[in-house]
Write an enzyme that holds these catalytic residues in place. Structure first.
Site, PDB file in Angstrom:
ATOM      1  N   SER A 102      15.530  20.501  -2.850  1.00 41.10           N
ATOM      2  CA  SER A 102      15.476  21.940  -3.084  1.00 41.10           C
ATOM      3  C   SER A 102      14.263  22.339  -3.926  1.00 41.10           C
ATOM      4  O   SER A 102      13.574  23.313  -3.619  1.00 41.10           O
ATOM      5  CB  SER A 102      16.767  22.392  -3.767  1.00 41.10           C
ATOM      6  N   LEU A 128       8.523  10.443   7.505  1.00 39.08           N
ATOM      7  CA  LEU A 128       8.693  11.826   7.060  1.00 39.08           C
ATOM      8  C   LEU A 128       7.685  12.709   7.778  1.00 39.08           C
ATOM      9  O   LEU A 128       6.527  12.318   7.956  1.00 39.08           O
ATOM     10  CB  LEU A 128       8.476  11.919   5.544  1.00 39.08           C
ATOM     11  N   GLU A 129       8.107  13.881   8.184  1.00 37.80           N
ATOM     12  CA  GLU A 129       7.237  14.865   8.838  1.00 37.80           C
ATOM     13  C   GLU A 129       6.966  15.960   7.817  1.00 37.80           C
ATOM     14  O   GLU A 129       7.744  16.892   7.669  1.00 37.80           O
ATOM     15  CB  GLU A 129       7.931  15.414  10.079  1.00 37.80           C
ATOM     16  N   TYR A 162      21.604   1.378  17.000  1.00 38.33           N
ATOM     17  CA  TYR A 162      20.147   1.322  17.045  1.00 38.33           C
ATOM     18  C   TYR A 162      19.727  -0.117  16.772  1.00 38.33           C
ATOM     19  O   TYR A 162      20.285  -0.787  15.919  1.00 38.33           O
ATOM     20  CB  TYR A 162      19.558   2.264  15.991  1.00 38.33           C
TER      21      TYR A 162
END
EC number: 3.5.4.30
Length: 190
Positions: A102, A128-129, A162
């Protein structure tokens, strides 16, 4: 069901949920804070005229590492790939959900564009994008808290987690910010 701090610690203590390196102070009431690694992938805007998810574009991104002790500066409107410092190994009955912090969101930093879900059985560093939607540059410091990972217990263990041969797990074992491999399973409708 979302795991609480005591459930997270129990999964880690039993060895079912792997986190390396693990720092107990990062365990929150219902998530685990994740930290930013020191490697980034930046887009080479001059190599291609456009991005095509159906094609392998090996030179679309370049790996960048800031000088020791220095941050990576993410400029307004810029998008880069980063990764978690931690390597995660999920069992076949837990899935993960990556959320931003946040405090960083309030500065204009988006931690992931779309890929916040981590399948059961995944093992690797989480890519991470990172996007800066603010109107000022944001400094990204290696080792800083960058997001939080919530763990969800499945109703039963995954039949094909996965990493299994049937799952088509093209990012299993990834280290550092891993570029898209969308061309490996791209399907065009006819």
């Amino acid at each position: 069901m979302l795991l609480s701090d005591r459930d997270l610690r129990a999964e880690i203590s039993s060895g079912r949920l792997g986190i390396d390196p693990f720092d107990d102070t990062l365990v929150q009431p219902s998530s685990i804070d994740v930290r930013l690694d020191c490697l980034f992938r930046v887009f080479n805007n001059t190599r291609y005229t456009h991005i095509d998810p159906a094609k392998q574009q090996d030179e679309l991104t370049s790996l960048v590492q800031p000088v020791d002790g220095e941050p990576f500066v993410l400029h307004p409107g810029e998008f880069v790939l980063g990764s978690t410092l931690e390597l995660f190994t999920l069992p076949d009955n837990l899935a993960g959900r990556l959320e931003g912090k946040s405090s960083l969101g309030r500065l204009g930093l988006l931690t992931h564009s779309t890929a916040g879900f981590i399948d059961p059985g995944f093992s690797g560093h989480i890519t991470l994008e990172l996007s800066n939607v603010a109107n000022l540059p944001i400094t990204l410091w290696p080792g800083m808290k960058i997001g939080q990972l919530c763990m969800l217990r499945l109703t039963s263990p995954s039949e094909h987690p996965y990493g299994s041969s049937r799952a088509g797990s093209k990012y299993q074992g990834q280290r550092g910010p891993t570029p898209s491999r969308s061309c490996q399973n791209f399907i065009r409708s006819t």
